[in-house]
Motif scaffolding. Structure first.
Motif, PDB file in Angstrom:
ATOM      1  N   PRO A  78      34.065  50.961  39.265  1.00 25.48           N
ATOM      2  CA  PRO A  78      34.150  50.453  40.636  1.00 25.48           C
ATOM      3  C   PRO A  78      35.514  50.787  41.229  1.00 25.48           C
ATOM      4  O   PRO A  78      36.387  51.348  40.539  1.00 25.48           O
ATOM      5  CB  PRO A  78      33.996  48.939  40.441  1.00 25.48           C
ATOM      6  N   ASP A  98      38.143  41.326  37.411  1.00 25.22           N
ATOM      7  CA  ASP A  98      37.156  42.031  38.228  1.00 25.22           C
ATOM      8  C   ASP A  98      36.435  43.109  37.427  1.00 25.22           C
ATOM      9  O   ASP A  98      35.301  43.474  37.745  1.00 25.22           O
ATOM     10  CB  ASP A  98      37.844  42.688  39.433  1.00 25.22           C
ATOM     11  N   LEU A  99      37.109  43.637  36.413  1.00 24.43           N
ATOM     12  CA  LEU A  99      36.542  44.709  35.592  1.00 24.43           C
ATOM     13  C   LEU A  99      36.972  44.532  34.145  1.00 24.43           C
ATOM     14  O   LEU A  99      38.145  44.284  33.866  1.00 24.43           O
ATOM     15  CB  LEU A  99      37.016  46.084  36.093  1.00 24.43           C
ATOM     16  N   GLY A 157      30.212  38.981  40.258  1.00 24.51           N
ATOM     17  CA  GLY A 157      30.175  40.332  40.793  1.00 24.51           C
ATOM     18  C   GLY A 157      31.039  41.314  40.037  1.00 24.51           C
ATOM     19  O   GLY A 157      31.067  42.505  40.369  1.00 24.51           O
ATOM     20  N   SER A 166      32.498  43.727  36.886  1.00 26.52           N
ATOM     21  CA  SER A 166      31.841  44.844  36.204  1.00 26.52           C
ATOM     22  C   SER A 166      32.327  45.021  34.770  1.00 26.52           C
ATOM     23  O   SER A 166      33.477  44.711  34.445  1.00 26.52           O
ATOM     24  CB  SER A 166      32.097  46.149  36.964  1.00 26.52           C
ATOM     25  N   PHE A 194      24.419  40.043  31.723  1.00 32.39           N
ATOM     26  CA  PHE A 194      24.760  41.219  32.522  1.00 32.39           C
ATOM     27  C   PHE A 194      23.513  41.837  33.150  1.00 32.39           C
ATOM     28  O   PHE A 194      22.403  41.681  32.636  1.00 32.39           O
ATOM     29  CB  PHE A 194      25.451  42.277  31.666  1.00 32.39           C
ATOM     30  N   SER A 242      23.665  48.567  35.365  1.00 24.17           N
ATOM     31  CA  SER A 242      23.847  49.393  36.561  1.00 24.17           C
ATOM     32  C   SER A 242      23.565  50.860  36.280  1.00 24.17           C
ATOM     33  O   SER A 242      22.955  51.561  37.090  1.00 24.17           O
ATOM     34  CB  SER A 242      25.275  49.251  37.099  1.00 24.17           C
ATOM     35  N   SER A 266      26.991  44.712  35.393  1.00 26.99           N
ATOM     36  CA  SER A 266      27.695  43.795  36.290  1.00 26.99           C
ATOM     37  C   SER A 266      27.308  42.356  35.987  1.00 26.99           C
ATOM     38  O   SER A 266      26.227  42.080  35.442  1.00 26.99           O
ATOM     39  CB  SER A 266      27.390  44.113  37.757  1.00 26.99           C
ATOM     40  N   ARG A 267      28.215  41.457  36.346  1.00 23.31           N
ATOM     41  CA  ARG A 267      27.917  40.033  36.270  1.00 23.31           C
ATOM     42  C   ARG A 267      27.384  39.576  37.619  1.00 23.31           C
ATOM     43  O   ARG A 267      27.998  39.808  38.657  1.00 23.31           O
ATOM     44  CB  ARG A 267      29.180  39.244  35.918  1.00 23.31           C
TER      45      ARG A 267
END
Length: 243
Positions: free
Chosen positions: A39, A108-109, A136, A138, A205, A208, A241-242
Motif C-alpha cells: 500500500p 498500518d502495515l 484497514g 495491511s 484477514f 487481497s 488486509s484487516r
C-alpha cells in the motif's frame, strides 16, 4: 523457540554473500512484484517482521513512512541493521517471532520477507499481527513456496530426455523440514498453500492478492541462469488486509 540459524557463524557468512545481502532489495528478484503489492507508505506506521539487515525498513522511511519497527531474532543481523541505519524513524528490536506480541492497534502495515516459513506457531503469530494492525491495515509477506519446502531431498533431477525436473514429495505431510542450506541442520516449517490461506483467514484477514512467483521472461533474458527458476514457483507472495 525459533532456531536462530542466522547467528550461526557459517550460515551468517554464507548468507552475507548472497545478492540480496549485498545489493539489498534490488538483489532480491521477487522484489519488483512484492513492491507492487504494497500500500502507500507515506506517513504510515510499519512493522517489519524478520527485518534482517533492515533493507525494507530503510526503504519504507525513504518512501515517507512515519516510523518503522524492525524485529528479528538474530543479533548479528540487527547489529548490521543498526550500523547501516541513520534515520531516527527506524527502530530495531530483538525478539523471537514465535512469541512476539506487537502493541495492539498500532500499525498500518506489517511486512515480512522470507521469515514465516521458519515459524512453527504461525496461527498464533498471524493472530497477534492482525491485532497489531489498525482497522484497514495491511499484511504483505513472502515465504518460500511450498513446492520448495515440501521435499526432504531438494535437488534438481533429470528425466529420460535429460530435462531438468524438481522432485516434489511429501507435499501434504506438513511440519518440520531440515536442510543443509549454507549450514547443516537448517530448520524450516512446511505447510501447503491452502494452510497458509486458512491461517490468514482464521486470524481475520481478507486476502487481497496471491502470487506464485517465478522470474519473468525479461528477468531470464537479463540473467540466463534463472531459466530453471521458471520450472516451478520459487516464492509465495501474499497481500491481505484487516477489515
Amino acid at each position: 523457540m525459533t532456531q536462530n540459524i542466522y547467528d550461526d557463524e557459517t550460515f551468517f557468512a554464507g548468507y552475507s554473500q548472497l545478492p540480496r545481502s549485498i545489493r539489498g532489495l534490488d538483489g532480491a528478484p521477487e522484489w519488483l512484484v512484492l513492491r507492487g503489492m504494497l500500500p502507500e507508505l507515506a506517513d504510515k506506521s510499519i512493522l517489519d517482521l524478520g527485518c534482517g539487515f533492515g533493507w525494507f525498513s530503510r526503504f519504507a522511511v525513504g518512501e515517507g513512512a512515519a516510523r518503522v519497527l524492525g524485529v528479528d531474532v538474530s543479533g548479528k543481523m540487527l547489529e548490521r541493521a543498526r550500523r547501516e541505519t541513520a534515520d531516527p524513524r527506524v527502530a530495531y528490536e530483538r525478539a523471537d517471532l514465535e512469541g512476539y506480541t506487537p502493541p495492539a492497534g498500532t500499525f498500518d502495515l506489517a511486512y515480512s520477507s522470507l521469515a514465516f516459513h521458519y515459524i512453527e506457531d504461525l496461527a498464533g503469530l498471524f493472530g497477534r499481527v492482525h491485532a497489531a494492525l489498525k482497522p484497514g491495515g495491511s499484511l504483505v509477506c513472502s515465504v518460500e513456496h511450498p513446492i520448495m519446502t515440501a521435499p526432504a531431498r531438494q535437488e534438481w533431477l533429470a528425466d529420460a530426455d535429460g530435462r531438468a525436473s524438481w522432485p516434489v514429495n511429501g507435499y501434504h505431510d506438513e511440519g518440520r523440514r531440515v536442510s543443509n542450506w549454507l549450514a547443516e541442520g537448517v530448520v524450516k516449517r512446511h505447510r501447503t498453500i491452502a494452510t497458509y490461506l486458512d491461517l490468514l483467514l482464521g486470524a481475520g484477514f481478507r486476502l487481497s492478492r496471491l502470487v506464485e512467483w517465478a522470474p519473468s521472461p525479461e528477468q531470464v533474458t537479463a540473467e540466463p541462469s534463472w531459466a530453471k527458476e521458471r520450472e516451478r514457483p520459487f516464492f509465495l507472495l501474499i497481500a491481505a488486509s484487516r477489515g
